[in-house]
Design a protein around this motif. Structure first.
Motif, short mmCIF file in Angstrom:
data_model
loop_
_atom_site.label_atom_id
_atom_site.label_comp_id
_atom_site.label_asym_id
_atom_site.label_seq_id
_atom_site.Cartn_x
_atom_site.Cartn_y
_atom_site.Cartn_z
N LEU A 47 0.89 -1.10 -0.11
CA LEU A 47 0.16 -0.16 0.10
C LEU A 47 0.77 1.18 -0.11
O LEU A 47 0.60 2.22 -0.56
CB LEU A 47 -0.79 -0.10 1.30
N LEU A 48 2.03 1.19 0.68
CA LEU A 48 2.85 2.35 0.81
C LEU A 48 3.44 2.67 -0.51
O LEU A 48 3.79 3.62 -0.88
CB LEU A 48 3.85 2.13 1.84
N HIS B 202 0.87 4.23 -2.53
CA HIS B 202 1.02 5.54 -2.47
C HIS B 202 2.23 6.46 -3.11
O HIS B 202 1.80 7.78 -3.54
CB HIS B 202 0.99 5.81 -0.71
N GLU C 251 3.20 0.77 9.07
CA GLU C 251 2.37 1.18 8.08
C GLU C 251 1.15 2.20 8.41
O GLU C 251 0.92 2.91 7.71
CB GLU C 251 1.52 -0.20 7.39
N CYS C 252 0.51 1.82 9.69
CA CYS C 252 -0.52 2.85 9.96
C CYS C 252 0.05 4.22 10.31
O CYS C 252 -0.49 5.35 9.90
CB CYS C 252 -1.03 2.48 11.34
N ILE D 39 0.40 5.84 6.86
CA ILE D 39 -1.05 6.27 6.61
C ILE D 39 -1.33 7.76 7.36
O ILE D 39 -1.97 8.51 6.45
CB ILE D 39 -1.91 5.07 6.56
N ARG D 40 -1.22 7.71 8.56
CA ARG D 40 -1.42 9.07 9.29
C ARG D 40 -1.04 10.17 8.47
O ARG D 40 -1.68 11.25 8.52
CB ARG D 40 -1.06 8.93 10.74
N ASP E 280 -0.69 11.04 5.41
CA ASP E 280 -1.44 11.33 4.11
C ASP E 280 -2.88 10.72 4.04
O ASP E 280 -3.19 9.85 3.18
CB ASP E 280 -0.76 11.16 2.95
N ALA E 281 -3.57 10.78 5.55
CA ALA E 281 -4.76 10.18 5.50
C ALA E 281 -5.82 10.29 4.43
O ALA E 281 -6.60 9.54 4.19
CB ALA E 281 -5.55 10.45 7.00
N TYR F 54 -5.23 8.07 1.34
CA TYR F 54 -5.78 6.84 1.52
C TYR F 54 -7.19 6.44 1.62
O TYR F 54 -7.48 5.31 1.45
CB TYR F 54 -4.86 6.12 2.92
N SER F 55 -7.64 7.52 1.87
CA SER F 55 -9.30 7.38 1.96
C SER F 55 -9.74 7.54 0.73
O SER F 55 -10.60 6.77 0.16
CB SER F 55 -9.83 8.66 2.94
N GLN G 70 -9.19 3.17 8.86
CA GLN G 70 -8.04 3.62 9.44
C GLN G 70 -7.77 3.46 10.97
O GLN G 70 -6.65 2.93 11.35
CB GLN G 70 -7.49 4.93 9.10
#
Length: 567
Positions: A409-410, A413, A474-475, A478-479, A481-482, A485-486, A496
């Protein structure tokens, strides 16, 4: 080389700096730098080729205690010795100087930027004019004063600098060159060199940062690094050739931040486990039982573990001669941006969750937050480096190969941000337009950092970092650039949060082992890690007591009157 266990207990790193004056702390930083130079015992080849010992120094677990000490070492080893090392084989005088620098009998400085020329150091104004007697080094105006390096003679150490100046021959500007310039002996400045010490930077490890100027300083012909007096055909390319150690330093300088995060993760987690609060439950609860506390701690543990795996791999790519110079520089920038921009939110949450304890000097955490801002700027400001790199990636001048685990996922991104940036450029006319300035440049830092975060994640998978830590890391990314990811990965804000809860809960049963695996405990000095350590520390502090009787003080006589009236 001295073993890690021995390194961790040297008395110089036990001193409680909060009890020292500013100058005493600066003097201690120089002593610590000398200690590290003697312990690592680097050779010219170690520095020139960036050997394993060179990189080990950048990651010494004691450096977070004293970023001033690392500032000394970064300029002394990475820049000064690193630049001079190319010349030792055919310049005996330089070989002798480098030998003195390696012993730390002399401190090496790197005077590049000027007060009026920071990011545009290519346009510096200091001049070195060739005369029959040698070169005359001059600062033509205040804006051309050399900015920040610690040039004062106040700490009993001779200093010599590599000063970048414009070579002037027969009235013609022949481009920027480095000159070897003695700055001071153990007690005073050399003639014509003026050092004006700056006030201490707010909240940081103090050092004798200064503004330096030159007034008709006569230098011998041998002061010039290099043999040619001719003007370069490509001045900008030649300038980059002169400052070739800067790109290496851009990545190297984040080494102490990785070690700092390991310290912080251990300190904060230990504190959160033993500190209890009384609530509505029958017995006191540890701070770690609260999700907001737990998340900050496990996030720091996970990010520290992943970055500790990635950093040595990333910096070695920045000096891999099998890669083109621009790609090597790209890896340095990716390393710096990826580490620093993830360190900052992790550290901020970590310090805040330690409450008032996190703000005190004895735990060094608030100070490190200020020191980290210096890391962001030193060896190239992160934002400027990212803008330059991202434009080159957008234009396809070169590319960064996908990591081994490119399905993550990263990495999606990182690729998605680059694709969006290219689409923006296509609508802007060209990458130098006003629209690009407004729409594309703001994407650069996040885009470069995302590449680093994905590369780090892939490296951690290969290193078999436990899955609970990988999931928390990973979380944490994600934070940053929330929204993306949404919108682009289909992870709603609720999903999330659910991922964060599941990942952090999976860490807790193994937290003690994960803290042990950071290999930082022997170096930790913060007294809040345990009640026993705190109580021992308090006993070392000045304590006041006395025999004065408040009832005999007229200022407090009202107390007796009030009590009598009530009776």
């Amino acid at each position: 080389m001295t073993t890690a266990a021995t390194l961790g207990i040297h008395p110089l790193f036990h001193d409680a700096v909060e009890h020292l004056s500013t100058d005493a702390r600066v003097a201690l930083s120089y002593k610590r730098a000398r200690l590290l130079m003697h312990e690592y015992d680097l050779t010219t080849k170690d520095v020139l080729d960036c050997s394993d010992k060179f990189w080990a120094l950048q990651s010494d677990p004691r450096l977070p205690f004293d970023l001033a000490c690392y500032t000394i070492i970064a300029a002394h080893v990475g820049l000064a010795i690193g630049t001079l090392a190319k010349y030792v084989d055919h310049r005996p005088d330089i070989a002798a100087l480098v030998n003195s620098l390696l012993k730390f009998d002399t401190v090496g400085l790197y005077l590049l930027s000027e007060r009026g020329h920071g990011l545009d150091s290519f346009n510096l104004e200091t001049t070195a004019t060739l005369t029959p007697e040698g070169f005359i080094l001059n600062t033509p105006r205040e804006e051309a004063s050399k900015w920040v390096p610690a040039t004062s003679p106040s700490f009993g150490i001779p200093k010599v600098a590599l000063v970048m100046a414009r070579l002037i021959v027969s009235g013609e500007d022949r481009g920027c060159r480095f000159f070897i310039v003695p700055i001071c002996n153990k007690t005073q400045m050399y003639r014509g060199v003026r050092s004006t010490r700056l006030p201490r930077r707010t909240g940081t490890s103090p050092l004798d940062f200064s503004v330096t100027t030159f007034d008709n300083v006569l230098l011998p012909i041998t002061a010039l690094l290099g043999d040619s007096l001719e003007a370069p055909k490509n001045p900008l390319q030649a300038w980059w050739g002169e400052v070739w150690r800067i790109p290496i330093g851009s990545g190297a300088i984040t080494g102490p931040l990785v070690q700092a995060l390991k310290h912080g993760a251990y300190i904060g987690s230990s504190y959160s486990l033993h500190r209890h609060v009384v609530g509505k439950t029958p017995s006191p609860l540890p701070l770690m039982s609260f999700w907001t506390q737990r998340w900050a701690m496990v996030q720091a543990v996970a990010v520290a573990r992943v970055l500790d795996v990635w950093y040595p791999l990333a910096v070695r790519q920045s000096v891999d001669k099998a890669l083109k110079p621009d790609v090597r520089h790209a890896y340095s920038v990716i390393t710096k941006a990826g580490i620093a921009r993830l360190f900052e939110p992790c550290w901020r949450e970590l310090v805040e969750r330690c409450g008032a304890q996190g703000t005190f000097e004895y735990n060094f955490m608030a100070r490190l937050e200020c020191d980290a801002r210096g890391v962001v700027i030193a060896e190239g400001d992160i934002l400027s480096l990212c803008i330059r790199l991202y434009n080159e990636l957008i234009l396809g001048r070169y590319s960064i190969p996908a990591p081994a685990h490119k399905e993550t996922l990263l990495w999606r991104h990182a690729e998605g941000l680059l694709r969006t940036a290219r689409e923006y450029v296509a609508t802007c006319g060209n990458h130098r337009s006003e629209k690009a300035n407004a729409y594309v440049l703001p994407l650069a830092q996040a885009g470069v950092s995302a590449i680093g975060h994905a590369l780090a994640y892939s490296a951690a998978i290969d290193a078999a970092v436990p899955k609970p830590l990988l999931d928390v890391y990973e979380c944490a990314v994600i934070r940053l650039d929330a929204v993306w990811y949404s919108e682009s990965a289909g992870l709603s804000s609720f999903e999330q949060r659910m991922r964060e809860d599941s990942a952090s809960a999976a860490v807790m049963p193994h937290l003690d082992q994960y803290l042990h695996d950071l290999n930082i405990a022997p170096y930790v000095r913060a007294p809040i890690v345990s009640d026993a350590a705190w109580k021992a520390y308090v006993k070392s502090l000045p304590t006041h007591s006395g025999n004065a009787d408040a009832n005999e003080d007229p200022k407090f006589s009202f107390r007796s009157e009030v009590i009598s009236a009530r009776l």
